[in-house]
Design a protein around this motif. Structure first.
Motif, PDB file in Angstrom:
ATOM      1  N   GLU A  69       0.829  -1.207   0.000  1.00 37.57           N
ATOM      2  CA  GLU A  69       0.000   0.000   0.000  1.00 37.57           C
ATOM      3  C   GLU A  69       0.861   1.254   0.000  1.00 37.57           C
ATOM      4  O   GLU A  69       1.988   1.252   0.509  1.00 37.57           O
TER       5      GLU A  69
ATOM      6  N   ASP B 269      -1.991   7.646   2.313  1.00 38.04           N
ATOM      7  CA  ASP B 269      -3.427   7.904   2.379  1.00 38.04           C
ATOM      8  C   ASP B 269      -3.858   8.835   1.261  1.00 38.04           C
ATOM      9  O   ASP B 269      -3.110   9.723   0.831  1.00 38.04           O
ATOM     10  N   GLU B 270      -5.076   8.640   0.819  1.00 33.82           N
ATOM     11  CA  GLU B 270      -5.701   9.516  -0.166  1.00 33.82           C
ATOM     12  C   GLU B 270      -7.046   9.950   0.407  1.00 33.82           C
ATOM     13  O   GLU B 270      -7.742   9.152   1.051  1.00 33.82           O
TER      14      GLU B 270
ATOM     15  N   TRP C 175     -10.336  13.788  -4.989  1.00 33.48           N
ATOM     16  CA  TRP C 175      -9.354  13.009  -4.239  1.00 33.48           C
ATOM     17  C   TRP C 175      -8.000  13.693  -4.275  1.00 33.48           C
ATOM     18  O   TRP C 175      -7.595  14.234  -5.303  1.00 33.48           O
TER      19      TRP C 175
ATOM     20  N   SER D  19     -13.918   9.498   8.323  1.00 34.35           N
ATOM     21  CA  SER D  19     -14.870   9.588   7.210  1.00 34.35           C
ATOM     22  C   SER D  19     -16.237  10.056   7.705  1.00 34.35           C
ATOM     23  O   SER D  19     -16.771   9.533   8.687  1.00 34.35           O
TER      24      SER D  19
ATOM     25  N   GLU E 251     -14.281  10.526   2.538  1.00 33.55           N
ATOM     26  CA  GLU E 251     -13.711   9.181   2.574  1.00 33.55           C
ATOM     27  C   GLU E 251     -12.186   9.257   2.605  1.00 33.55           C
ATOM     28  O   GLU E 251     -11.588  10.193   2.073  1.00 33.55           O
ATOM     29  N   ARG E 252     -11.597   8.260   3.238  1.00 28.78           N
ATOM     30  CA  ARG E 252     -10.140   8.118   3.264  1.00 28.78           C
ATOM     31  C   ARG E 252      -9.820   6.696   2.786  1.00 28.78           C
ATOM     32  O   ARG E 252     -10.477   5.742   3.175  1.00 28.78           O
ATOM     33  N   ARG E 253      -8.789   6.571   1.937  1.00 23.85           N
ATOM     34  CA  ARG E 253      -8.409   5.245   1.454  1.00 23.85           C
ATOM     35  C   ARG E 253      -6.899   5.182   1.244  1.00 23.85           C
ATOM     36  O   ARG E 253      -6.225   6.206   1.185  1.00 23.85           O
ATOM     37  N   LYS E 254      -6.411   3.953   1.105  1.00 22.83           N
ATOM     38  CA  LYS E 254      -5.001   3.733   0.842  1.00 22.83           C
ATOM     39  C   LYS E 254      -4.769   3.620  -0.667  1.00 22.83           C
ATOM     40  O   LYS E 254      -5.558   2.983  -1.369  1.00 22.83           O
ATOM     41  N   THR E 255      -3.703   4.227  -1.133  1.00 18.88           N
ATOM     42  CA  THR E 255      -3.336   4.072  -2.534  1.00 18.88           C
ATOM     43  C   THR E 255      -2.464   2.830  -2.686  1.00 18.88           C
ATOM     44  O   THR E 255      -1.921   2.312  -1.719  1.00 18.88           O
TER      45      THR E 255
END
Length: 283
Positions: free
Chosen positions: A133, A136-137, A185, A204, A224-228
């Motif tokens: 991973e 964070d995005e 994003w 989030s 929202e927060r996600r992993k790239t």
């Protein structure tokens, strides 16, 4: 007899002419290209003079630049000789500072070079992206207003149940207002520090309190927060190298200053504004 001597002498000349000439030494840093009243100017002096020129001057043709630099060094030498060896104090201080900076930079260069070798770069990559991973995005929206009072009013309306996108269209002064404040994003480093720090603290669906930046006051919604995905090694090689170099230099500087015997004597009545007084170093 004279004829024989003439013949032998001719043979000797011919023999000498047939011998290979001694190879002339290639020019090097200490090769003297001019002297002014016996004071030598070398290719090394010229190399460093060129190195310190602004970039636009380095674009000039080599022969033009060579002659211009040599003429300048000759003129400067003739001028400085008028001081008869007496060096003004401010010049001595400037030379001390310049020498100190250059030597310190030499040590820093060595530290950075050792810190960013291929093996260390690979190890840093593995440590940072071993999970597959990346960073964070974030997908966020904001409402930008001119004052803290306006921001507090917006927050109160949101707390009372107002729709964020609708309120953004009505109240936000930013270019994203017509889109409901949507910023899309983005990753860390893409927003101004105050805004980014506020986003990092949000979960989030959470809405921030008033956040001040150079653009005004923000109310931020983190959708929202996600992993790239982890980047390829070559994509982040330069970034990793910079991180390793910066860390190595910082650690080395701290190590050396901690080990050094440093004294800072207390000086009574010292006004920091004294640094503006050039008369102290003029003599």
């Amino acid at each position: 007899m004279r004829k024989g001597l003439t013949f032998l002498r001719g043979m000797a000349v011919a023999a000498c002419a047939a011998l290979p000439l001694a190879a002339a030494a290639s020019p090097h840093a200490n090769t003297v290209v001019a002297s002014v009243n016996g004071e030598e100017i070398t290719i090394g002096h010229m190399v460093m003079a060129r190195e310190n020129l602004p970039a636009q001057y380095k674009q000039l043709p080599d022969d033009v630049l060579y002659n211009a630099i040599l003429d300048q060094l000759i003129q400067q030498t003739a001028l400085k000789q008028q001081l008869r060896g007496q060096v003004p104090h401010y010049v001595e201080l400037s030379v001390d500072n310049e020498k100190r900076a250059l030597l310190a930079a030499e040590v820093i260069e060595t530290v950075m070079e050792k810190a960013s070798g291929e093996e260390k770069l690979r190890a840093a990559y593995d440590a940072k992206y071993s999970t597959g991973e990346g960073g964070d995005e974030f997908h966020a929206a904001h409402i930008l207003v001119e004052s803290e009072e306006d921001a507090l009013d917006v927050k109160a309306e949101l707390d009372a149940g107002a729709d964020f996108a609708t309120l953004a269209k009505e109240r936000s002064t930013g270019p994203s207002g017509p889109n409901g404040g949507d910023l899309g994003w983005f990753t860390t480093g893409r927003m101004v520090p105050e805004f980014e720090q506020a986003v990092l603290k949000l979960g989030s669906g959470e809405v921030s309190g008033p956040v001040q930046t150079q653009f005004g006051w923000h109310i931020i919604l983190l959708n929202e927060r996600r992993k790239t995905e982890a980047p390829e090694f070559e994509e982040v090689r330069a970034v990793l190298a910079d991180e390793l170099r910066q860390k190595a230099v910082e650690e080395r500087v701290n190590e050396l200053t901690a080990a050094a015997e440093i004294e800072r004597p207390e000086i009574e009545d010292l006004d920091p504004a004294i640094l503006k007084d050039l008369s102290l170093v003029r003599n």
